[in-house]
Design a protein around this motif. Sequence first.
Motif, mmCIF file in Angstrom:
data_model
loop_
_atom_site.group_PDB
_atom_site.id
_atom_site.type_symbol
_atom_site.label_atom_id
_atom_site.label_comp_id
_atom_site.label_asym_id
_atom_site.label_seq_id
_atom_site.Cartn_x
_atom_site.Cartn_y
_atom_site.Cartn_z
ATOM 1 N N MET A 44 0.840 -1.197 0.000
ATOM 2 C CA MET A 44 0.000 0.000 0.000
ATOM 3 C C MET A 44 0.872 1.243 0.000
ATOM 4 N N GLY A 45 1.112 1.742 -1.209
ATOM 5 C CA GLY A 45 1.926 2.938 -1.341
ATOM 6 C C GLY A 45 2.493 3.022 -2.737
ATOM 7 N N SER A 46 3.042 4.178 -3.074
ATOM 8 C CA SER A 46 3.588 4.408 -4.411
ATOM 9 C C SER A 46 5.023 4.884 -4.333
ATOM 10 N N SER A 47 5.688 4.645 -3.197
ATOM 11 C CA SER A 47 7.024 5.215 -3.022
ATOM 12 C C SER A 47 7.959 4.360 -2.171
ATOM 13 N N THR A 48 7.477 3.229 -1.647
ATOM 14 C CA THR A 48 8.257 2.370 -0.750
ATOM 15 C C THR A 48 8.689 3.131 0.507
ATOM 16 N N GLU A 49 7.905 4.138 0.877
ATOM 17 C CA GLU A 49 8.190 4.868 2.116
ATOM 18 C C GLU A 49 7.394 4.323 3.300
ATOM 19 N N THR A 50 6.384 3.467 3.045
ATOM 20 C CA THR A 50 5.591 2.964 4.169
ATOM 21 C C THR A 50 6.124 1.630 4.705
ATOM 22 N N SER A 51 7.263 1.169 4.188
ATOM 23 C CA SER A 51 7.867 -0.086 4.645
ATOM 24 C C SER A 51 8.264 -0.028 6.115
ATOM 25 N N ALA A 52 8.004 -1.113 6.831
ATOM 26 C CA ALA A 52 8.446 -1.199 8.230
ATOM 27 C C ALA A 52 9.974 -1.277 8.319
ATOM 28 N N PHE A 53 10.624 -1.579 7.199
ATOM 29 C CA PHE A 53 12.090 -1.678 7.181
ATOM 30 C C PHE A 53 12.759 -0.384 6.710
ATOM 31 N N GLY A 54 11.985 0.676 6.587
ATOM 32 C CA GLY A 54 12.560 1.950 6.168
ATOM 33 C C GLY A 54 12.473 2.145 4.663
ATOM 34 N N THR A 55 12.625 3.392 4.270
ATOM 35 C CA THR A 55 12.495 3.793 2.870
ATOM 36 C C THR A 55 13.573 3.151 2.003
ATOM 37 N N CYS A 56 13.181 2.745 0.817
ATOM 38 C CA CYS A 56 14.138 2.296 -0.199
ATOM 39 C C CYS A 56 14.462 3.508 -1.064
ATOM 40 N N ARG A 57 15.668 3.525 -1.649
ATOM 41 C CA ARG A 57 16.095 4.695 -2.421
ATOM 42 C C ARG A 57 16.244 4.382 -3.899
ATOM 43 N N ASN A 58 16.087 5.417 -4.698
ATOM 44 C CA ASN A 58 16.200 5.264 -6.153
ATOM 45 C C ASN A 58 17.666 5.350 -6.564
ATOM 46 N N PRO A 59 18.191 4.338 -7.256
ATOM 47 C CA PRO A 59 19.614 4.334 -7.608
ATOM 48 C C PRO A 59 20.038 5.521 -8.487
ATOM 49 N N TRP A 60 19.086 6.124 -9.192
ATOM 50 C CA TRP A 60 19.434 7.256 -10.063
ATOM 51 C C TRP A 60 19.674 8.527 -9.273
ATOM 52 N N ASN A 61 19.072 8.617 -8.125
ATOM 53 C CA ASN A 61 19.264 9.770 -7.240
ATOM 54 C C ASN A 61 18.739 9.322 -5.884
ATOM 55 N N THR A 62 19.660 9.073 -4.962
ATOM 56 C CA THR A 62 19.263 8.428 -3.707
ATOM 57 C C THR A 62 18.489 9.371 -2.777
ATOM 58 N N ALA A 63 18.289 10.619 -3.200
ATOM 59 C CA ALA A 63 17.400 11.501 -2.433
ATOM 60 C C ALA A 63 15.957 11.335 -2.894
ATOM 61 N N THR A 64 15.734 10.527 -3.936
ATOM 62 C CA THR A 64 14.380 10.333 -4.458
ATOM 63 C C THR A 64 13.895 8.912 -4.178
ATOM 64 N N ILE A 65 12.578 8.746 -4.282
ATOM 65 C CA ILE A 65 11.951 7.448 -4.036
ATOM 66 C C ILE A 65 12.070 6.568 -5.293
ATOM 67 N N PRO A 66 12.033 5.241 -5.126
ATOM 68 C CA PRO A 66 12.125 4.346 -6.289
ATOM 69 C C PRO A 66 10.750 4.060 -6.903
ATOM 70 N N GLY A 67 9.702 4.677 -6.367
ATOM 71 C CA GLY A 67 8.346 4.287 -6.755
ATOM 72 C C GLY A 67 7.888 3.150 -5.866
ATOM 73 N N GLY A 68 6.654 2.713 -6.077
ATOM 74 C CA GLY A 68 6.166 1.640 -5.221
ATOM 75 C C GLY A 68 4.896 1.049 -5.788
ATOM 76 N N SER A 69 4.452 -0.015 -5.224
ATOM 77 C CA SER A 69 4.986 -0.554 -4.003
ATOM 78 C C SER A 69 6.172 -1.493 -4.193
ATOM 79 N N SER A 70 6.439 -1.969 -5.437
ATOM 80 C CA SER A 70 7.568 -2.899 -5.635
ATOM 81 C C SER A 70 8.872 -2.124 -5.813
ATOM 82 N N GLY A 71 9.105 -1.116 -4.968
ATOM 83 C CA GLY A 71 10.270 -0.254 -5.128
ATOM 84 C C GLY A 71 11.592 -0.968 -4.887
ATOM 85 N N GLY A 72 11.616 -1.917 -3.956
ATOM 86 C CA GLY A 72 12.858 -2.656 -3.705
ATOM 87 C C GLY A 72 13.254 -3.495 -4.899
#
Lengths: 92, 490
Positions: free
Chosen positions: B126-154
């Motif tokens: 449930m989310g579009s950014s992988t920020e709601t993970s209980a294991f913490g936010t996943c980062r986008n390899p193109w710019n680690t200050a941005t989200i990778p999208g979600g929910s399959s962001g990892g």
Amino acid sequence: MDIDVKKVAMLARIRLTEQETRDLGPQLTSIMAYIEQLAEVDTDGVTATAHPHDAAMPLRADVVSNTNKRDALQKPAPLTESGLYVVPKVIE
Amino acid sequence: MAFSSLTCLQQRLDAGETTAVALAQHYLDRIQKYNPGLNAFVDCNVPHVLAQAGASDAYRATHGARLLEGLPIAVKDIFCTSNGPTQCCSKILHNYHAPYDAHVITRLKEAGAVLVGKTNMDEFAMGSSTETSAFGTCRNPWNTATIPGGSSGGSAAAVAAALTPAAIGTDTGGSIRQPAALCGITGLKPTYGRVSRRGIIAFASSLDQAGPMTQTVRDAAMIGAVISGHDPADATSVADAPRVDWLGACESRDMTGLKIGRPREYFIDGMHDGVRASVDAALEQCRKLGAEIIDVSLPHTKYAVAAYYVIAPSEASANLSRYDAVRFGHRCDSPEDLLDMYTRSRDEGFGEEVKRRILTGAFALSSGYYDAYYLKAQQVRTLIRQDFEHAFEHVDVMATPTSPVPAFRIGEKTDDPLTMYLSDVFTIAVNLAGLPALSQPCGMADDLPVGLQWIAPAWQEGAVLSAAAAYEAATAWHRQHPALFTGDAA
């Protein structure tokens, strides 16, 4: 629209903290306000889609297809005893 | 070697130039080096990965290679696996070990794949950014200050950074395609009913579907061929689905005679200029390859997000009622009585967004509101499905942007749930209609990848693969990789 957050949370069996209740009220109201736009759509006589392909529920032969896996299935349970799930007392 | 496609790795294995163990070690080294900065993997058991790889090399030596022999593949933490934890990135499933493998996992194992670990995701998808993970936010390899999208962001970040050559995701409202677009990789959501949902932790049962996330279109087809097919243990897995020539479809190199629909409702005000320019350029490329671009209309598109945010939370509120602290999952300390146990365990175990969705669904389904919300949304769903059916009388496939914007910054949309929901505006209708769709890289905007989405009629995965394969062969976007991760590990 006024949403009774505590009542809905109890329906969902979630005990919210006071802070959560305060935060969720306006959020749910704004989500439901967005959803209200569905009312604009004329759906008179339109059937509801529950499954994208309207597939009929398949039938299978009425035979036992799996073995007893009670121990494996109960392994993740928080508390069991003699093959039973243990919960707080229900009836006095 | 890091950014090799599955196809290329398979050729090297077949030629005896490398082994499954060497491949596994290579990706494990990259995971060790790069995962701390990305948080793409939430579980990786090194001895178990190497043992699978060793067994694969032994199998190859005695029996020959199966369809995915020795190829490393990561899976989203939503797939039940009999080995290691399955936690759906939720506290309520902390340290949960599933008693069986999901059907998709069984298929991958039977094809000889080496499962490299579990990838990060939004809690319960449930989310579009992988920020709601209980294991913490996943980062986008193109710019680690941005989200990778979600929910399959990892899964998306892991493939984009070549921590694994391929991964599996699930897509309920865009959760394969949107992160694939934002991380510059290829992601395929099959037709609803094509892939068994058994053992995939349920979010919204009439929408959820699993699919591959890969470097190339052909790689997606290789995995699609393995994980698809009827499973009698999933009542929504369709028994007589039309077959797809998965790999054959990827041989397509020109688009002569192909009619591509351009739905005008998917080129809206408010979308990022760089996204619009990239998708326009992609369509021009398709025209050069012989395709005819035809304007089409999907008039009920504007209601898709609203219908989705009734249907998906309603189904979620029913599905997530199983977390009752009795059979599995978190139980609170010293419950006073049964009700206290249910309500407190669920409050402690579920994260904020999951509670928001459960409550939205519980409200929509509550007495007196069912007709106004759930029934109405299902009727609108019919109209959205019919929009696609009418448009597909005139075109073979449709092409749209996958996401209206490139990857946004971490924290940018977490304060306003509705803004986050609208980031799936171009992917949700496809789930409501149950159609196959694929996202592939087609450009850059603000130095971040842009995704092109292909949509086909139900069961015509072959059509999206053919169009995407021809586009891929004529362009180089899929060969761009994030600079931070192109160095060799070790």
